[in-house]
Scaffold this active site. Structure first.
Site, PDB file in Angstrom:
ATOM      1  N   LYS A 117       0.880  -1.174   0.000  1.00  0.00           N
ATOM      2  CA  LYS A 117       0.000   0.000   0.000  1.00  0.00           C
ATOM      3  C   LYS A 117       0.914   1.220   0.000  1.00  0.00           C
ATOM      4  CE  LYS A 117      -3.833   2.310   2.243  1.00  0.00           C
ATOM      5  NZ  LYS A 117      -3.186   3.635   2.197  1.00  0.00           N
ATOM      6  N   CYS A 416       2.829  37.062  25.979  1.00  0.00           N
ATOM      7  CA  CYS A 416       2.463  38.405  26.453  1.00  0.00           C
ATOM      8  C   CYS A 416       2.467  38.541  27.970  1.00  0.00           C
ATOM      9  CB  CYS A 416       1.087  38.794  25.915  1.00  0.00           C
ATOM     10  SG  CYS A 416      -0.286  37.854  26.623  1.00  0.00           S
ATOM     11  N   CYS A 431      -4.744  31.837  26.619  1.00  0.00           N
ATOM     12  CA  CYS A 431      -4.467  33.252  26.834  1.00  0.00           C
ATOM     13  C   CYS A 431      -5.682  34.004  26.315  1.00  0.00           C
ATOM     14  CB  CYS A 431      -3.209  33.675  26.070  1.00  0.00           C
ATOM     15  SG  CYS A 431      -2.941  35.467  26.101  1.00  0.00           S
TER      16      CYS A 431
END
EC number: 6.5.1.2
Length: 680
Positions: A117, A416, A431
């Site tokens: 395959k 941040c 966040c």
């Protein structure tokens, strides 16, 4: 007593999720889940539809092959459907497949043709009177993408068939692959010139065949390996073979290469022995394989067994388990996505897994780290789930030295510094600062990606540079950029910068409402839901004014999705972004989720156009999209009814024909000037 509404909701979710993963795998070549995870979802849906037939939907992924056709290439129907294959992952499942045949046929076949395959791109090549005429990808099984020009460059594909008894028409099915050694050399060349480095040979093969620029395809080491046929039209009307093994011999006589190690097995037990042998030798094979395909050899038995809606009943893919190797977990880094989700990523000592170098693997969330008991410095087992996605399986606790350290998931955003929030009903940490640089950056990357507006020339690399330089803080800022702005960045020369700006303009003038909704990245809103919303609301203003109850009355939208949509439109930053997009001219107003809206005052409104030759500013598909957005009707054949023909470089017979008919011909610059009238 079963709860039908509950099962109906689950089935609808499974269908939508499977359709999304089909698109990611077949069309975008960016799978998110492993084959095993996909099969778990698929089997759950099969079970639901089997137990409660009322849940059956003709559009269900269980009734089709998977993967819609991309818009960039011309579509064409297959003469005979190109089916997918059902999978088995154990000897018991192989035995169950044999038992189903016992229950169906009076005489059970004992011989099977088996071959690897292959992990490549499935397609069909077509011959008329022995001459190669066209090629189609499998696409969704019913229709595929026309890749004739690209396939002409594949060196082992015969352009004229050899030997005798060549059919009048022959459709050969096979796989386009890149050998492992060739893949390594290709990536080395790509890296040396700053080009795209491919994740695996399958992605490289698929991307190469889908290239519009066939000179790029010609430089790629592609091979076509044949494994079967579609329609065959012969003089006598009957195929001169009665077994699949005879067919494979005939294909080789006609000049086709076939998968390595193919052989005839004369019992189910011999098939399984072949599967185990090939599994043990897969690393030594020249091409990537992920299993064995076993087909009933007798063609009369194949016809008697027939097909399901998705796959033949006479063939089965026996999938290999994922390969596992040892390496060291050097670090865990946390990334922030466009929805604010914090995702831990394992940083691994580079190791080769299934022919691909792996140095990173997603760990999804904090609970996966905890559940697997991972520590920094651990020796770990790594696999490519479904032979695609790198995955850390488990730590090798027995190899610990005492120097390993626990990983502490951050309580503040690494980008941040905002406090991380974890909703009680979710496993994800988020966040929630809408001004977080990572959230903004990833949102813009999504906005221009294939899943968003599909803006060519604006990949992750250039967006990252633009954001870091402060040139872009929202998606709307992209539409203020000029060619000169882009030329100051890495990999952006005059031509590539001009093409990128042209692509942006094409997206601005040609985006549908559904496509814009997708690009906004509203949580839980994928392509199907975006089409639903675009069908029911005339524009984003109308959508913004809809309350949760109105949204819940729409198909495919439940409480979670409705709440997510309302949350998006209740956010002031998002409202400001929408107003900025409106000011830039990106504001589709027609409730048509499938076609481009028409802008008022267009000089192209109602005209019938044809494009010919090579365009320099944009691709042919982008030009077509822009023209249709301006209200034109784009055709592919020259006729007296044409209003205008746009001729690019190296225009050929169509241009000559247009001139002989006295049609109005313009160049690409004139076409661009006509489009500029849209902004006045």
């Amino acid at each position: 007593m079963c709860n039908i509404p509950q099962h109906q909701s689950r089935a609808a979710w499974l269908r939508a999720e499977l359709a999304r993963h089909n698109r990611l795998y077949y069309e975008l070549d960016t799978p998110e889940i492993s084959d095993a995870e996909y099969d778990t979802l698929y089997r759950e849906l099969v079970n639901l539809e089997t137990l409660w037939p009322a849940l059956m939907d003709e559009a269900s992924p269980t009734q089709r092959v998977g993967g819609e056709v991309l818009d960039r290439l011309e579509k064409q129907a297959h003469t005979m459907r190109m089916y997918s294959l059902d999978n088995a992952f154990s000897r018991d499942e192989w035995g169950a497949f044999i038992q189903r045949m016992y229950n169906t046929l009076p005489e059970t076949p004992s011989s099977f043709w088996c071959d690897p395959k292959m992990d490549g791109l499935a397609l069909e090549v077509i011959y008329e009177n022995g001459v190669f005429t066209s090629a189609l990808t499998r696409g969704n099984g019913a229709e595929g993408e026309v890749v004739t020009a690209a396939m002409r460059t594949v060196r082992n594909l015969p352009l004229r068939l050899r030997g005798n008894n060549v059919p009048h028409r022959l459709e050969v099915r096979g796989e386009v692959v890149i050998a492992k050694a060739d893949f390594e050399q290709l990536n080395a060349r790509q890296s040396a010139v700053g080009g795209k480095v491919f994740a695996n040979p399958r992605n490289a093969a698929a991307g190469s065949v889908r290239q519009l620029d066939t000179s790029i395809t010609a430089g790629r080491p592609l091979q076509f390996l044949a494994y079967g046929v579609g329609q065959v039209v012969l003089d006598g009307g009957t195929a001169p073979w009665t077994t699949h093994s005879d067919l494979m011999a005939r294909l080789r006589e006609w000049g086709f290469d076939s998968p390595p190690e193919g052989r005839l097995c004369t019992s189910p037990d011999e098939v399984w022995a072949y599967y185990e042998m090939l599994g043990a030798r897969r690393e030594s094979l020249a091409i990537e394989i992920d299993g064995v395909v076993a087909k009933v050899d007798d063609t009369e038995a194949q016809e008697a067994l027939g097909f399901t809606a998705r796959a033949p009943r006479w063939a089965l893919a026996l999938k290999f388990p994922a390969m596992q190797v040892r390496t060291r977990l050097q670090d865990i880094r946390v990334q922030v996505g466009r929805t604010g989700v914090l995702t831990p990523v394992a940083i691994l000592e580079p190791v080769r897994v299934g022919g691909v170098e792996v140095s990173r693997a997603t760990l999804h969330n904090a609970y996966e780290i905890e559940d697997k008991g991972l520590m920094l410095g651990d020796m770990v087992l790594v696999q490519r789930a479904g032979d695609v996605i790198p995955e850390v399986v488990r730590p090798l606790v027995e190899d610990r030295t005492g120097g390993e350290r626990p990983f502490v998931f951050p309580t503040t955003c690494p980008e941040c510094g905002s406090v991380v929030h974890k909703p009680n009903d979710e496993v994800a940490h988020r966040c929630i600062n809408v001004s977080c640089p990572a959230v903004r950056r990833q949102s813009i990357i999504h906005f221009v990606s294939k899943a968003g507006l599909d803006v060519r020339g604006f990949g992750e690399h250039i967006v990252q540079q633009l954001v870091d330089a402060g040139r872009v803080t929202t998606a709307a800022d992209l539409f203020s950029l000029t060619t000169v702005d882009l030329m100051g960045f890495e990999r952006m020369g005059p031509t590539s910068a001009a093409n990128a700006i042209a692509s942006l303009d094409a997206a601005r003038t040609g985006a549908t409402l559904a496509r814009l909704i997708c690009a906004l990245g509203i949580r839980h809103v994928g392509e199907q839901t975006a089409r639903t919303l675009a069908t029911h609301f005339v524009d984003l203003d109308a959508m913004r004014k809809a309350d949760g109850e109105k949204l819940l009355h729409l198909p495919d939208i439940g409480p979670e999705v409705a709440a997510s949509i309302r949350c998006f439109f209740d956010n002031q930053s998002n409202i400001e972004l929408l107003e900025q997009l409106r000011d830039k001219g990106l504001w589709p107003r027609k409730p048509d989720a499938n076609g481009p809206f028409v802008r008022e005052g267009s000089q192209l409104q109602g005209l019938k156009l044809l494009f010919t030759g090579s365009l320099q500013r944009m691709s042919r598909s982008e030009a077509k999209r822009m023209a249709e957005a301006a209200g034109a009707h784009v055709v592919s054949n020259v006729s007296k009814s044409l209003d205008m023909i746009v001729a690019g470089a190296d225009a050929g017979s169509k241009l000559d024909q247009a001139k002989s008919l006295g049609l109005h011909v313009i160049d690409e610059d004139a076409f661009a000037n006509l489009l500029k009238g849209l902004d006045r």
